[in-house]
Design an enzyme around this catalytic site. Sequence first.
Site, PDB file in Angstrom:
ATOM      1  N   GLU A   1     -14.373  71.631 -35.509  1.00 29.18           N
ATOM      2  CA  GLU A   1     -13.401  72.558 -36.076  1.00 29.18           C
ATOM      3  C   GLU A   1     -13.159  73.734 -35.125  1.00 29.18           C
ATOM      4  O   GLU A   1     -14.038  74.088 -34.332  1.00 29.18           O
ATOM      5  CB  GLU A   1     -13.943  73.116 -37.396  1.00 29.18           C
ATOM      6  CG  GLU A   1     -14.136  72.067 -38.488  1.00 29.18           C
ATOM      7  CD  GLU A   1     -12.856  71.775 -39.270  1.00 29.18           C
ATOM      8  OE1 GLU A   1     -11.768  71.813 -38.678  1.00 29.18           O
ATOM      9  OE2 GLU A   1     -12.971  71.503 -40.477  1.00 29.18           O
TER      10      GLU A   1
ATOM     11  N   HIS B   1      -8.429  69.892 -35.036  1.00 28.92           N
ATOM     12  CA  HIS B   1      -9.808  69.402 -34.948  1.00 28.92           C
ATOM     13  C   HIS B   1      -9.858  67.960 -34.469  1.00 28.92           C
ATOM     14  O   HIS B   1      -8.936  67.184 -34.674  1.00 28.92           O
ATOM     15  CB  HIS B   1     -10.608  69.641 -36.238  1.00 28.92           C
ATOM     16  CG  HIS B   1     -10.311  68.737 -37.393  1.00 28.92           C
ATOM     17  ND1 HIS B   1     -10.350  69.182 -38.695  1.00 28.92           N
ATOM     18  CD2 HIS B   1     -10.009  67.424 -37.464  1.00 28.92           C
ATOM     19  CE1 HIS B   1     -10.076  68.167 -39.506  1.00 28.92           C
ATOM     20  NE2 HIS B   1      -9.872  67.099 -38.791  1.00 28.92           N
TER      21      HIS B   1
ATOM     22  N   ASP C   1     -17.715  60.409 -37.219  1.00 28.17           N
ATOM     23  CA  ASP C   1     -18.134  61.453 -38.151  1.00 28.17           C
ATOM     24  C   ASP C   1     -18.423  60.902 -39.545  1.00 28.17           C
ATOM     25  O   ASP C   1     -18.133  59.736 -39.839  1.00 28.17           O
ATOM     26  CB  ASP C   1     -17.100  62.594 -38.194  1.00 28.17           C
ATOM     27  CG  ASP C   1     -15.667  62.104 -38.377  1.00 28.17           C
ATOM     28  OD1 ASP C   1     -15.481  60.928 -38.722  1.00 28.17           O
ATOM     29  OD2 ASP C   1     -14.739  62.904 -38.184  1.00 28.17           O
TER      30      ASP C   1
ATOM     31  N   ASN D   1      -5.245  71.316 -37.840  1.00 28.98           N
ATOM     32  CA  ASN D   1      -5.660  72.535 -37.140  1.00 28.98           C
ATOM     33  C   ASN D   1      -6.198  72.222 -35.736  1.00 28.98           C
ATOM     34  O   ASN D   1      -6.820  73.057 -35.101  1.00 28.98           O
ATOM     35  CB  ASN D   1      -6.725  73.287 -37.954  1.00 28.98           C
ATOM     36  CG  ASN D   1      -7.991  72.461 -38.163  1.00 28.98           C
ATOM     37  OD1 ASN D   1      -8.099  71.334 -37.689  1.00 28.98           O
ATOM     38  ND2 ASN D   1      -8.967  73.022 -38.863  1.00 28.98           N
TER      39      ASN D   1
HETATM   40  C1  GLP Z   1     -10.375  64.129 -40.793  1.00 29.42           C
HETATM   41  C2  GLP Z   1     -11.401  63.421 -39.879  1.00 29.42           C
HETATM   42  C3  GLP Z   1     -10.853  63.231 -38.508  1.00 29.42           C
HETATM   43  C4  GLP Z   1      -9.418  62.753 -38.644  1.00 29.42           C
HETATM   44  C5  GLP Z   1      -8.586  63.906 -39.147  1.00 29.42           C
HETATM   45  C6  GLP Z   1      -7.153  63.523 -39.483  1.00 29.42           C
HETATM   46  O1  GLP Z   1     -10.900  65.240 -41.415  1.00 29.42           O
HETATM   47  N1  GLP Z   1     -12.668  64.040 -39.766  1.00 29.42           N
HETATM   48  O2  GLP Z   1     -11.661  62.303 -37.786  1.00 29.42           O
HETATM   49  O3  GLP Z   1      -8.931  62.357 -37.410  1.00 29.42           O
HETATM   50  O4  GLP Z   1      -9.203  64.609 -40.166  1.00 29.42           O
HETATM   51  O5  GLP Z   1      -7.063  62.876 -40.709  1.00 29.42           O
HETATM   52  P1  GLP Z   1      -5.795  62.085 -41.175  1.00 29.42           P
HETATM   53  O6  GLP Z   1      -5.682  60.898 -40.282  1.00 29.42           O
HETATM   54  O7  GLP Z   1      -6.065  61.662 -42.593  1.00 29.42           O
HETATM   55  O8  GLP Z   1      -4.643  62.995 -41.047  1.00 29.42           O
END
Ligand code: GLP
Length: 242
Positions: free
Chosen positions: A143, A138, A67, A136
């Site tokens: 989402e 995702h 992403d 959440n």
């Molecule tokens: C982000 C990314 C995801 C990631 C997730 C968790 O928004 N788009 O690919 O896995 O949220 O993030 P973190 O590892 O900082 O908790």
Amino acid sequence: MKVIITENYEELSKVTANIFAAAIKENPSIKLGLATGSTPVGLYEELVEMYKNNEVDFSEVITFNLDEYVGLDKTNENSYNYFMHENLFNHVNLKKENINLPDGMSSTIEQSLIDYQLKIENLGGIDLQIDGLGENGHIGFNEPDSALKLNAHVTPLTESTIQANSRFFDTIEEVPTSAITLGMGNIFASKAIIIIANGAHKAKAVNALVNSTEVTTQNPSTFLKLHPNVTVIVDKEAAKLL
Ligand code: GLP
């Protein structure tokens, strides 16, 4: 779904890096699906360390990122392109031409997403996909919604994701409100998927992923229960509701 619970974040990162290193050794031209966020930082640190110790060779590896924010240039410190170069690409022997990321600045974004997916497909698909887990549920930037998209797409970010990701920005207003993500179908086409999560703030999401008895678009991660090769690696804190 295989679940591995580690003592702490360091062990989580080491265990995951060992799986990656073994997979690269077995298939030097492996196609890796890579993710950003704070969770995989330790994994990338371990891989850089292993590379420096001649324990892993990225010379034939091909990478595709999951992403990217819309509207952030690759020179912007908060772009995922910048993140990947800082945390991994600049420190290992990956060939420039083997590094692929969605382009959040493309003026023809829809076409660039079609091309991105085609490139993955033409190379035979992703062999090993790493991903974190949104609070959440995702996955990438898929989402919670009334329906989930199969293909790569542009998506508005939910308020909770904007909140969660605002910690990386100076002000919440600077957080992009939309992003590009591979879709659930693209993620599902990966031959193997590893989900990593650490910390108490992920415990609810991890519990929903591992223990829920239904799949729901309101928690995209629950769809991973249908994939034949998913490993969930979490530290004790994130596992505390299991
Ligand atoms: C982000 C990314 C995801 C990631 C997730 C968790 O928004 N788009 O690919 O896995 O949220 O993030 P973190 O590892 O900082 O908790």
